[in-house]
Design a protein around this motif. Structure first.
Motif, PDB file in Angstrom:
ATOM      1  N   THR A  42     -36.937  13.475  -4.253  1.00  0.00           N
ATOM      2  CA  THR A  42     -36.835  14.340  -5.434  1.00  0.00           C
ATOM      3  C   THR A  42     -38.208  14.650  -6.013  1.00  0.00           C
ATOM      4  N   PHE A  43     -39.062  13.624  -6.084  1.00  0.00           N
ATOM      5  CA  PHE A  43     -40.413  13.814  -6.636  1.00  0.00           C
ATOM      6  C   PHE A  43     -41.190  14.826  -5.806  1.00  0.00           C
ATOM      7  N   MET A  44     -41.168  14.685  -4.493  1.00  0.00           N
ATOM      8  CA  MET A  44     -41.920  15.583  -3.616  1.00  0.00           C
ATOM      9  C   MET A  44     -41.423  17.018  -3.736  1.00  0.00           C
ATOM     10  N   ARG A  45     -40.105  17.176  -3.792  1.00  0.00           N
ATOM     11  CA  ARG A  45     -39.535  18.521  -3.943  1.00  0.00           C
ATOM     12  C   ARG A  45     -39.991  19.147  -5.260  1.00  0.00           C
ATOM     13  N   SER A  46     -39.963  18.357  -6.332  1.00  0.00           N
ATOM     14  CA  SER A  46     -40.301  18.899  -7.646  1.00  0.00           C
ATOM     15  C   SER A  46     -41.775  19.261  -7.768  1.00  0.00           C
ATOM     16  N   LYS A  47     -42.636  18.562  -7.022  1.00  0.00           N
ATOM     17  CA  LYS A  47     -44.077  18.803  -7.095  1.00  0.00           C
ATOM     18  C   LYS A  47     -44.582  19.697  -5.961  1.00  0.00           C
ATOM     19  N   ASN A  48     -43.689  20.094  -5.058  1.00  0.00           N
ATOM     20  CA  ASN A  48     -44.055  20.971  -3.943  1.00  0.00           C
ATOM     21  C   ASN A  48     -45.187  20.386  -3.109  1.00  0.00           C
ATOM     22  N   VAL A  49     -45.019  19.118  -2.710  1.00  0.00           N
ATOM     23  CA  VAL A  49     -46.001  18.446  -1.860  1.00  0.00           C
ATOM     24  C   VAL A  49     -45.338  18.062  -0.548  1.00  0.00           C
ATOM     25  N   PRO A  50     -46.128  17.831   0.503  1.00  0.00           N
ATOM     26  CA  PRO A  50     -45.542  17.467   1.797  1.00  0.00           C
ATOM     27  C   PRO A  50     -44.814  16.122   1.724  1.00  0.00           C
ATOM     28  N   ILE A  51     -43.770  16.015   2.541  1.00  0.00           N
ATOM     29  CA  ILE A  51     -42.988  14.791   2.658  1.00  0.00           C
ATOM     30  C   ILE A  51     -43.267  14.159   4.012  1.00  0.00           C
TER      31      ILE A  51
END
Length: 482
Positions: free
Chosen positions: A284-293
């Motif tokens: 969820t954090f990565m999606r919200s910040k638009n960073v690679p997973i």
């Protein structure tokens, strides 16, 4: 051996939005495995009980320091060679995660000088990977004092005291600075995984450490990507607020369907939804910040062929893995499966049971199973139920019920905390001395043959797993070309 899929030489990678990209902005999805058991040994991977530093000390007490060191040096020599890299590259994957233990670099009795031998061991893998165009993510898997409560942080404790002492945190940062200086500008080493599965009960100390580590590393190497694990074993990002520059954020996505003692994965829609929800909760954090997973670890434990219904169990676990790979592929998530080589639980390849090492340790592996000493390799706990069940129930009566969930990590039950301390630390230390006695009187020649058991030519390939991984890589390559 299968022909290696064509792949361009490694080049510098960086973060752009939610993607890892090369110099031309082309999205690169990292798909790989971990060399667990190599520079950070784990009990279920190479067979010993307990913690690595205790295992090494027990072996030295039996063999003498010189012969014990010789054995471990030769084991590492055979554990990963060009044959292993060639095989891995033939499956179409492109990245090796290289876990390492700080003890290869820092002597606790002389902590201010780094050992050259540690860098030589890293260099050996990096240089081999370079020949096969494989990226390497360096992963600090064990730090002074232990960043989590588990055996794989090699602290001999069930408490992560790394977070209680600034001096230990500083040692880890200084080591990262030295590693960054060593690999600055090397396109094969695409990034630094700063801490494996950190578990800070207060959360804030981890986030502060990441910020300090990032500044220190950037002063030495401004370009390499950082791989940032979430708290509580790379599953909790709820206390993270900001993102660090040029950083990939990492979860670990193990699923209960892949482990003994849990329902098998049969492909029901409810099970598929559970896998998706589990993963999406973690990112969820990565999606919200638009960073690679980056999914830094996942993968089932496979049933031994001698177990009842082994084929069906393993078919179900492969089916679960395929579903997970589909989830990751849908949003081009990078991943590293756990793991490449072991004695038979999870590895893409595993030691042949007929090898000298496996024949020597087989009775002790069976005993560890019976005594339920290694959490990862326990099929069931029935062998110790008559001892531990009344013991744990008696302990519970001594602790108020509302306090039995107070100890961090809170997701662990009271029973689990007891198991960590009594079985997987205390009893494992005792049985570790018994394990070492198997090697008593071995000559250098015999130790060489035992170590050679870990060579690629003496390993069995887990065909169903490797076929699944190769098919996923081929599908991704076709998608990238279309």
């Amino acid at each position: 051996m299968a022909t290696q899929l064509n792949r361009a030489p490694c080049e510098p990678l960086r973060v752009s939005g939610d993607a890892i990209v090369n110099a031309t902005g082309e999205r690169i999805v990292l798909k790989g495995t971990a060399l667990g058991g190599y520079l950070n040994m784990e009990n279920f991977i190479t067979g010993y009980p307990g913690h690595e530093n205790e295992h090494r000390a027990a072996m030295a007490s039996v063999l003498g320091a010189e012969k014990a060191q010789y054995f471990f040096d030769r084991l590492l020599h055979y554990f990963f060679t060009e044959e292993d890299a060639e095989f891995f590259a033939s499956l179409g994957m492109n990245c090796i995660r290289l876990p390492f233990n700080y003890r290869h670099f820092i002597d606790d009795q002389n902590p201010y000088e780094f050992k050259k031998e540690g860098f030589a061991l890293l260099d050996r893998v990096v240089n081999i990977c370079a020949k096969y165009n494989l990226y390497v993510v360096l992963d600090m898997h064990a730090v002074p004092g232990g960043q989590n409560q588990d055996w794989h942080s090699d602290s001999s404790l069930t408490k992560a005291i790394f977070w209680d002492f600034r001096v230990l945190q500083d040692q880890a940062i200084e080591l990262w600075k030295a590693i960054a200086a060593h690999y600055r500008g090397n396109p094969v080493v695409c990034g630094y995984n700063l801490l494996n599965e950190p578990a800070d009960p207060e959360h804030k100390r981890l986030i502060a450490w990441y910020e300090r580590a990032e500044k220190a590393i950037r002063a030495v190497d401004p370009d390499a990507m950082l791989f940032i694990d979430g708290n509580t074993y790379a599953m909790d990002f709820t206390q993270f607020e900001t993102v660090l520059p040029n950083a990939v954020y990492a979860c670990h996505d193990y699923a209960q369907y892949g482990f003994p003692g849990y329902p098998l994965y049969e492909g029901a829609e409810e099970q598929k939804q559970k896998l998706r929800k589990q993963f999406e909760r973690k990112v969820t954090f990565m999606r919200s910040k638009n960073v690679p997973i980056w999914n830094g670890e996942f993968g089932p434990v496979y049933a031994d062929a001698k177990e009842p219904e082994a084929q069906h169990i393993n078919d179900c676990r492969i089916k679960m893995l395929q579903e997970q790979l589909g989830i990751y592929d849908a949003s081009q998530v990078s991943w590293s499966i756990w793991l490449y080589k072991d004695i038979g639980y999870q590895g893409m390849v595993y030691l042949d049971p007929s090898t000298p090492y496996m024949k020597l340790i087989a009775p002790m592996v069976a005993k560890k199973q019976k005594l339920a000493l290694d959490f990862w390799g326990v099929v069931n706990k029935d062998g110790v139920k008559d001892v531990y069940s009344p013991f744990i129930e008696g302990l519970k009566k001594m602790v108020p019920e509302h306090l039995q969930k107070k100890k961090y990590p809170h997701i662990w039950t009271f029973d689990r905390h007891v198991e960590r301390v009594v079985r997987e630390s205390l009893m494992s230390e005792y049985i570790g001395w018994e394990f070492a006695e198997l090697f008593a009187g071995k000559s250098m020649e015999e130790l060489e043959e035992l170590a050679k058991s870990f060579s690629f030519q003496n390993c069995v390939k887990r065909d169903s797993l490797n076929k699944t991984l190769r098919e996923d890589s081929v599908k991704s390559n076709k998608k990238a070309l279309s």
